[in-house]
Design a protein around this motif. Structure first.
Motif, short mmCIF file in Angstrom:
data_model
loop_
_atom_site.label_atom_id
_atom_site.label_comp_id
_atom_site.label_asym_id
_atom_site.label_seq_id
_atom_site.Cartn_x
_atom_site.Cartn_y
_atom_site.Cartn_z
N LYS A 189 0.85 -1.12 -0.04
CA LYS A 189 -0.01 0.07 -0.21
C LYS A 189 0.87 1.09 -0.11
CE LYS A 189 -3.60 1.96 2.64
NZ LYS A 189 -4.57 2.17 3.46
N ASP A 190 2.15 1.29 0.72
CA ASP A 190 3.16 2.40 0.79
C ASP A 190 3.50 2.73 -0.48
OD1 ASP A 190 2.28 2.80 3.65
OD2 ASP A 190 4.11 1.42 4.17
N GLU A 201 2.37 1.75 -3.42
CA GLU A 201 1.45 2.10 -4.64
C GLU A 201 1.06 3.49 -4.25
OE1 GLU A 201 -1.39 2.28 -7.62
OE2 GLU A 201 0.22 0.81 -6.98
N GLU A 202 1.26 4.10 -3.05
CA GLU A 202 0.92 5.67 -2.77
C GLU A 202 2.03 6.32 -3.13
OE1 GLU A 202 -1.64 7.24 -1.73
OE2 GLU A 202 -2.79 5.45 -1.59
#
Length: 654
Positions: free
Chosen positions: A124-125, A127-128
């Motif tokens: 998730k990190d 992708e951000e």
């Protein structure tokens, strides 16, 4: 009297002193002006040198960045191998850094501020971070280009609904037909509008060819009756270029050349046969004749043209390597209205010169390669009725975007035609349509077993000369070298004129059947594909073709691969670098794009990207939405609107 003379002399002396003083001041003033002009000239020279050096430094810096971007791409696309050499966080940072590169801007976007990397980052990190870097690049693209290129979107994704838009079906039930997507409907409307525009406004009609044939016959009559002492008996006038290659418009000018009759060849030496050089020997004899008096004969022809009523006869290019006489031919008013009658050469007379309007013409000599090129392009144009439609729209787009003028260091129409044909020769069969007939599939499998497969168009330059209708498509390992043509201006250089030409209507129809058709093969379904092919053409030259590594050539194919620019640099002295290069199909040493400067090439490539992005945004329905904002999208309500949207508007700045 003596006193009077003294007084008169004293009165004259100051006047002479004033004249001398004025003359001195004038000289000093002129001297200062000359000095200022020289200083200004020297300053401008220094400024020009500084600007040139600055441009060179900037170009080198862009080349360095492009090389670094290529290294990053090689690393990030070989992650499996790199995992053994680099830590996971290092590989991630390099991947994000590559995300900032834009080949159209030829630079990296600034690194986003306030991005804190952590060692144990989650997916998730990551992708951000990727979204943040992508957003940074889009902001740079918006600032430099004025739009955000749709390089991450393929045409196929516009034709099929996304997963969340698909109609769900009950297991075991008959599959529900998916409704057409917005992209599919937009492209269908664009295809229909392209075909309508071509057939109603751009395609030349019967009167177009009848008028040009009348002019050709009249010119040939003048050559053979009024210039018979300057040209060999049987000299013909041949039409070439856009009026004869199948890709011309209804306003194309008329290019003609004088074709000399076959000349006596010297006997073979040492009892050796000269079958392989028949064309070369004939052309050599014509070259000798031309050097002896060809230009003088052309000058005489120019005089005869003027005496026969031709207007604006221009002989300034008689000294060129290909001598040309330019003129305007008066056209009958009935021909201008489309009702002219085609007359035979026997009916033409020297005084049969009608009134205005006029047709812009030029007639040249020693130009056999132009005729050969015309025959090749004509053969390609007859293979598929979609090809002339595509050419006409691409030419319309290039002219509208102001990138179709070699005098301003952009490409000629001939260059764009070669670009399209190269693309179609690389386009896999039915890549624009997933449906195939069983018969097609069987033929494809047979071809693949023999390592031969016809692309969207068969490659006539490499097609097997022994191919017959009914046989599978086949290319020859080596092009036949019979009847080599001696180059008209390059000493000791011979041109291979071979390409496959259909010998009759049956052969032509068999060739046309090689072009992969969708099923069913209806006119509507075939026309539907034109916009899809046009979109892929724009995308190919905007994002996919490697200009630094390869040359655009009709001799390329998926089987032989693309032509390397390094090979052309070594053999023919072509320049290396990230610039467009287009190989002439017969004069393979000649770069059709040699007039294009690096700054103009960047602009041309950006125009390709802008055209593709406009089509994508209209298919998506994206008008005003954040960074992807593009003016004019919401105003497009039809295929005609989309054509205008592509062709009109302010061209991109250099």
């Amino acid at each position: 009297d003596i006193n009077k003379n003294i007084v008169d002399a004293n009165s004259i002396a100051p006047v002479q002193d004033d004249q001398v003083e004025d003359s001195t001041e004038q000289q000093e003033k002129e001297s200062k002006q000359i000095e200022i002009a020289n200083k200004k000239k020297a300053l401008l020279k220094k400024l020009g040198a500084a600007m040139k050096e600055k441009a060179m430094v900037e170009r080198k810096w862009r080349d360095v960045q492009a090389a670094y971007a290529a290294i990053l791409q090689a690393i990030t696309t070989n992650a499996t191998s790199m995992n053994a050499l680099l830590r996971r966080d290092q590989l991630l940072k390099l991947r994000l850094e590559h995300e900032l590169w834009c080949p159209l801007c030829e630079t990296f976007a600034p690194t986003p501020p306030n991005v804190q990397f952590i060692n144990n980052s989650t997916s998730k990190d990551q992708e951000e971070w990727r979204k943040t870097y992508k957003k940074q690049k889009q902001l740079m693209q918006k600032e430099i280009l004025g739009f955000v290129p749709a390089d991450n979107i393929h045409v196929e994704t516009l034709l099929h609904p996304a997963k969340h838009e698909q109609v769900k079906t009950i297991p075991g039930a008959t599959p529900t037909k998916q409704p057409p997507t917005r992209g599919s409907m937009v492209l269908q409307s664009l295809s229909i509008s392209m075909a309508n525009l071509y057939h109603t406004e751009l395609s030349p009609g019967a009167d177009f060819y009848a008028t040009r044939e009348r002019v050709r016959q009249h010119l040939e009559h003048i050559v053979n009756t009024q210039c018979q002492s300057h040209f060999p008996l049987g000299t013909r006038v041949i039409v070439f270029g856009s009026s004869a290659n199948g890709f011309g418009g209804n306003k194309s000018d008329l290019d003609m050349c004088l074709q000399l009759p076959p000349m006596r060849q010297p006997p073979p030496r040492n009892n050796q046969s000269n079958d392989n050089n028949t064309g070369a020997n004939d052309q050599e004899q014509k070259n000798i004749w031309f050097e002896d008096g060809g230009r003088a004969a052309m000058a005489t022809l120019a005089e005869k043209l003027e005496s026969n009523g031709m207007q604006s006869v221009d002989t300034n290019r008689l000294s060129a390597r290909i001598p040309v006489v330019m003129f305007h031919y008066p056209i009958p008013s009935k021909a201008a209205a489309g009702n002219d009658k085609q007359e035979g050469a026997s009916d033409a007379t020297d005084n049969d010169i009608p009134s205005s309007p006029t047709l812009e013409c030029d007639i040249s000599m020693q130009n056999p390669l132009a005729v050969l090129n015309t025959q090749l392009l004509r053969s390609f144009s007859m293979l598929d009725n979609r090809v002339p439609i595509l050419v006409s729209i691409i030419k319309q787009w290039a002219k509208g975007r102001n990138i179709n003028d070699p005098s301003r260091h952009t490409l000629s129409s001939y260059g764009y035609i070669l670009m399209l044909l190269h693309f179609l020769l690389q386009l896999p069969p039915n890549s624009h349509n997933n449906t195939r007939s069983n018969q097609r599939s069987q033929q494809d499998n047979h071809n693949k077993k023999n390592h031969y497969e016809c692309m969207f168009l068969p490659n006539l330059l490499w097609m097997d000369p022994h191919w017959e209708p009914g046989q599978p498509y086949k290319e020859t390992p080596e092009r036949p070298t019979r009847n080599l043509l001696s180059h008209p201006t390059e000493a000791n250089y011979h041109v291979n004129p071979y390409f496959y030409q259909p010998k009759d209507e049956e052969t032509l129809q068999a060739l046309q059947s090689l072009v992969q058709k969708p099923v069913p093969t209806t006119t509507a379904s075939i026309i539907h594909e034109v916009a899809i092919i046009l979109s892929k053409f724009f995308r190919y030259y905007a994002f996919e073709f490697d200009y630094k590594k390869h040359v655009i050539s009709l001799h390329s194919s998926p089987r032989r691969g693309l032509l390397d620019k390094e090979v052309k640099a070594e053999i023919d002295g072509w320049k290396l670098g990230n610039n467009i290069s287009i190989e002439d199909p017969f004069e393979i040493f000649y770069d059709v794009a040699h007039v294009v400067k690096p700054t103009q090439f960047s602009r041309i490539r950006r125009e390709f990207a802008l055209a593709y992005t406009k089509i994508v945004r209209v298919c998506q329905g994206v008008g005003n939405r954040g960074t992807l904002e593009m003016d004019g999208v919401k105003k497009v309500q039809s295929g005609e609107d989309l054509i205008r949207f592509l062709c009109e508007g302010d061209p991109l700045e250099d």
